[in-house]
Design an enzyme around this catalytic site. Sequence first.
Site, mmCIF file in Angstrom:
data_model
loop_
_atom_site.group_PDB
_atom_site.id
_atom_site.type_symbol
_atom_site.label_atom_id
_atom_site.label_comp_id
_atom_site.label_asym_id
_atom_site.label_seq_id
_atom_site.Cartn_x
_atom_site.Cartn_y
_atom_site.Cartn_z
ATOM 1 N N THR A 155 -18.983 5.892 8.832
ATOM 2 C CA THR A 155 -19.634 4.590 8.959
ATOM 3 C C THR A 155 -20.593 4.558 10.149
ATOM 4 O OG1 THR A 155 -19.157 2.310 9.613
ATOM 5 C CG2 THR A 155 -17.519 3.913 10.210
ATOM 6 N N ASP A 156 -21.555 3.649 10.086
ATOM 7 C CA ASP A 156 -22.469 3.484 11.229
ATOM 8 C C ASP A 156 -21.759 2.851 12.432
ATOM 9 O OD1 ASP A 156 -22.172 0.889 10.221
ATOM 10 O OD2 ASP A 156 -24.333 0.476 10.086
ATOM 11 N N GLU A 157 -20.563 2.290 12.187
ATOM 12 C CA GLU A 157 -19.888 1.567 13.274
ATOM 13 C C GLU A 157 -19.444 2.488 14.406
ATOM 14 O OE1 GLU A 157 -17.257 -1.553 11.946
ATOM 15 O OE2 GLU A 157 -18.284 -1.702 10.026
ATOM 16 N N TYR A 180 -10.862 0.207 14.208
ATOM 17 C CA TYR A 180 -11.382 0.850 12.983
ATOM 18 C C TYR A 180 -12.437 1.895 13.321
ATOM 19 C CZ TYR A 180 -14.493 1.492 8.946
ATOM 20 O OH TYR A 180 -15.298 2.042 7.972
ATOM 21 N N LYS A 184 -12.426 6.036 12.931
ATOM 22 C CA LYS A 184 -13.410 6.770 12.126
ATOM 23 C C LYS A 184 -14.163 7.779 13.019
ATOM 24 C CE LYS A 184 -14.448 6.348 8.337
ATOM 25 N NZ LYS A 184 -13.917 6.958 7.077
HETATM 26 P P1 NAD Z 1 -11.611 0.429 0.602
HETATM 27 O O1 NAD Z 1 -10.714 -0.159 1.632
HETATM 28 O O2 NAD Z 1 -12.189 -0.434 -0.461
HETATM 29 O O3 NAD Z 1 -10.866 1.638 -0.145
HETATM 30 C C1 NAD Z 1 -10.096 2.573 0.536
HETATM 31 C C2 NAD Z 1 -9.301 3.358 -0.492
HETATM 32 O O4 NAD Z 1 -8.517 4.348 0.213
HETATM 33 C C3 NAD Z 1 -8.316 2.504 -1.291
HETATM 34 O O5 NAD Z 1 -8.384 2.840 -2.655
HETATM 35 C C4 NAD Z 1 -6.964 2.865 -0.715
HETATM 36 O O6 NAD Z 1 -5.896 2.757 -1.643
HETATM 37 C C5 NAD Z 1 -7.194 4.314 -0.294
HETATM 38 N N1 NAD Z 1 -6.280 4.724 0.785
HETATM 39 C C6 NAD Z 1 -6.013 4.051 1.930
HETATM 40 N N2 NAD Z 1 -5.092 4.717 2.647
HETATM 41 C C7 NAD Z 1 -4.792 5.844 1.948
HETATM 42 C C8 NAD Z 1 -3.914 6.929 2.171
HETATM 43 N N3 NAD Z 1 -3.138 6.982 3.270
HETATM 44 N N4 NAD Z 1 -3.859 7.920 1.262
HETATM 45 C C9 NAD Z 1 -4.623 7.864 0.130
HETATM 46 N N5 NAD Z 1 -5.452 6.840 -0.141
HETATM 47 C C10 NAD Z 1 -5.541 5.848 0.766
HETATM 48 O O7 NAD Z 1 -12.754 1.160 1.444
HETATM 49 P P2 NAD Z 1 -14.303 1.335 1.129
HETATM 50 O O8 NAD Z 1 -15.025 0.152 1.617
HETATM 51 O O9 NAD Z 1 -14.465 1.778 -0.270
HETATM 52 O O10 NAD Z 1 -14.659 2.542 2.106
HETATM 53 C C11 NAD Z 1 -14.515 3.893 1.685
HETATM 54 C C12 NAD Z 1 -14.937 4.810 2.812
HETATM 55 O O11 NAD Z 1 -16.290 4.540 3.180
HETATM 56 C C13 NAD Z 1 -14.108 4.626 4.085
HETATM 57 O O12 NAD Z 1 -13.898 5.904 4.646
HETATM 58 C C14 NAD Z 1 -15.006 3.774 4.981
HETATM 59 O O13 NAD Z 1 -14.743 4.051 6.345
HETATM 60 C C15 NAD Z 1 -16.377 4.265 4.562
HETATM 61 N N6 NAD Z 1 -17.473 3.272 4.719
HETATM 62 C C16 NAD Z 1 -17.353 2.011 4.209
HETATM 63 C C17 NAD Z 1 -18.425 1.117 4.328
HETATM 64 C C18 NAD Z 1 -18.357 -0.272 3.722
HETATM 65 O O14 NAD Z 1 -19.290 -1.057 3.926
HETATM 66 N N7 NAD Z 1 -17.340 -0.623 2.978
HETATM 67 C C19 NAD Z 1 -19.595 1.514 4.978
HETATM 68 C C20 NAD Z 1 -19.672 2.818 5.497
HETATM 69 C C21 NAD Z 1 -18.619 3.691 5.356
HETATM 70 P P1 TYD Z 2 -17.324 -7.341 7.199
HETATM 71 O O1 TYD Z 2 -17.688 -7.571 5.783
HETATM 72 O O2 TYD Z 2 -15.889 -7.490 7.614
HETATM 73 O O3 TYD Z 2 -17.881 -5.894 7.589
HETATM 74 P P2 TYD Z 2 -18.005 -5.193 9.069
HETATM 75 O O4 TYD Z 2 -17.120 -5.891 10.018
HETATM 76 O O5 TYD Z 2 -17.520 -3.805 8.762
HETATM 77 O O6 TYD Z 2 -19.458 -5.253 9.415
HETATM 78 O O7 TYD Z 2 -18.175 -8.327 8.102
HETATM 79 C C1 TYD Z 2 -19.590 -8.359 8.011
HETATM 80 C C2 TYD Z 2 -20.070 -9.333 9.059
HETATM 81 O O8 TYD Z 2 -19.631 -10.650 8.693
HETATM 82 C C3 TYD Z 2 -19.487 -9.075 10.445
HETATM 83 O O9 TYD Z 2 -20.482 -9.387 11.423
HETATM 84 C C4 TYD Z 2 -18.346 -10.049 10.555
HETATM 85 C C5 TYD Z 2 -18.810 -11.240 9.711
HETATM 86 N N1 TYD Z 2 -17.747 -12.015 9.030
HETATM 87 C C6 TYD Z 2 -17.736 -13.396 9.140
HETATM 88 O O10 TYD Z 2 -18.588 -14.009 9.802
HETATM 89 N N2 TYD Z 2 -16.760 -14.081 8.473
HETATM 90 C C7 TYD Z 2 -15.801 -13.459 7.738
HETATM 91 O O11 TYD Z 2 -14.898 -14.161 7.164
HETATM 92 C C8 TYD Z 2 -15.833 -12.039 7.622
HETATM 93 C C9 TYD Z 2 -14.803 -11.302 6.815
HETATM 94 C C10 TYD Z 2 -16.843 -11.356 8.286
#
Ligand code: NAD
Ligand code: TYD
Length: 376
Positions: A155-157, A180, A184
């Site tokens: 992630t970019d975070e 988090y 990561k």
């Molecule tokens: P998500 O929370 O929707 O899905 C995570 C999945 O991992 C779920 O299916 C869960 O059951 C599985 N999981 C969790 N713990 C596990 C374990 N111990 N063993 C096996 N499976 C397990 O997450 P997402 O949003 O789809 O993110 C997927 C990946 O992309 C993550 O690594 C996250 O850090 C990265 N990512 C997410 C975003 C975003 O905006 N959502 C952006 C950049 C990177």
């Molecule tokens: P989120 O979707 O949790 O992603 P991330 O924290 O990984 O960026 O949140 C996106 C943005 O929205 C973040 O600045 C936090 C804000 N946010 C709210 O203002 N209200 C909410 O209820 C949630 C879940 C997030």
Amino acid sequence: MFYIYLFNFSLSLPPQTKFETKKMKKTIFITGGAGFIGSHVVRLFVKKYADYRIINIDKLTYAGNLANLKDIEKAPNYIFEKADIVNVEQIKNLFVKYNPDGVIHLAAESHVDRSISNPTEFIFTNIVGTVNLLNAARSCWKDNYEGKRFYHISTDEVYGSLGEEGFFTENTAYDPRSPYSASKASSDHLVRAYNHTFGLPAVISNCSNNYGPNHFPEKLIPLAINNIKNMKSIPIYGKGENVRDWLYVIDHARAIDVIFHNGRDGETYNIGGNNEWTNIDLIRKLCEVMDNKLNREPGTSASLITFVQDRAGHDLRYAIDSTKLMKELGWKPSLQFEEGLEKTVDWYLNNVEWLNNIVSGDYKKYYEGMYGDKAK
Ligand code: NAD
Ligand code: TYD
């Protein structure tokens, strides 16, 4: 063949029977394939690469949902394995069973707010789980890495928080600020260390915020869609001035495909939408789309916006520079944000059962614990 296929399902015969392994060019593990992004990656690979055996490894936590993959669950090149990446034995056995050529590692605890209320789970899954996969890959591949690849999705975070100007590049120093992002960042360092020390062929990508179908409604956009639909308050942290760079999830999956196949070992690729929005502007835009889709008077949905207490340590701004990925591998986002947002809203309005199944379960408890009376 049809008979064998059914037979295989009921008796769990070895995978060779179902897949006719000899014809399969590659076996790929996708971890976290039942989650939001993972399910889109699984779908893309299963459909695009009929000659790959795709093994989805997922523990099915609260965020994992096999309903995300209903349309491809019977594809002949797809298998689901329920397993916990933290469990050394389970992971080792899967590597022995399938001898994969590649791993695309998405499994993680992914929600910042949950990492603030319960950091430990993030350490186990995101750090220990990643190390278990790295160890299992090394031991399976026995330092013979021809045709092998370990691809870690991040992630970019990990780069921390930006001020009003500038972008994260692949050379930006890590500065994670939530449990988090720290977990990561730690896993990214470990993947790089295994590449440097043991020669494990690894590649990493760091992506900005994703949005789109199948997004779990604890995250901002799907949470707001669900609340707007039900005429409930939309909780905005602080003043809503925090900025995120939003990318449609299918564009992330496309980038993962390109990087997995054409990225260079030992490299990092940033993926972003070049699409920055303050939270409040984004929610106002979403409210307009929802008013329109639900035939409401303009302004009805926006009246639900409620400012609530800010997230602890809330990062102000994320913005990604994806020049390297675009120049080196020719990727670019395919959708404008307005189009992606409309598609997303349509998906949620058309998939009532998917959403209701989630929000009627443990989600209720989570929502009440997180927002209490502030966003009813
Ligand atoms: P998500 O929370 O929707 O899905 C995570 C999945 O991992 C779920 O299916 C869960 O059951 C599985 N999981 C969790 N713990 C596990 C374990 N111990 N063993 C096996 N499976 C397990 O997450 P997402 O949003 O789809 O993110 C997927 C990946 O992309 C993550 O690594 C996250 O850090 C990265 N990512 C997410 C975003 C975003 O905006 N959502 C952006 C950049 C990177
Ligand atoms: P989120 O979707 O949790 O992603 P991330 O924290 O990984 O960026 O949140 C996106 C943005 O929205 C973040 O600045 C936090 C804000 N946010 C709210 O203002 N209200 C909410 O209820 C949630 C879940 C997030």
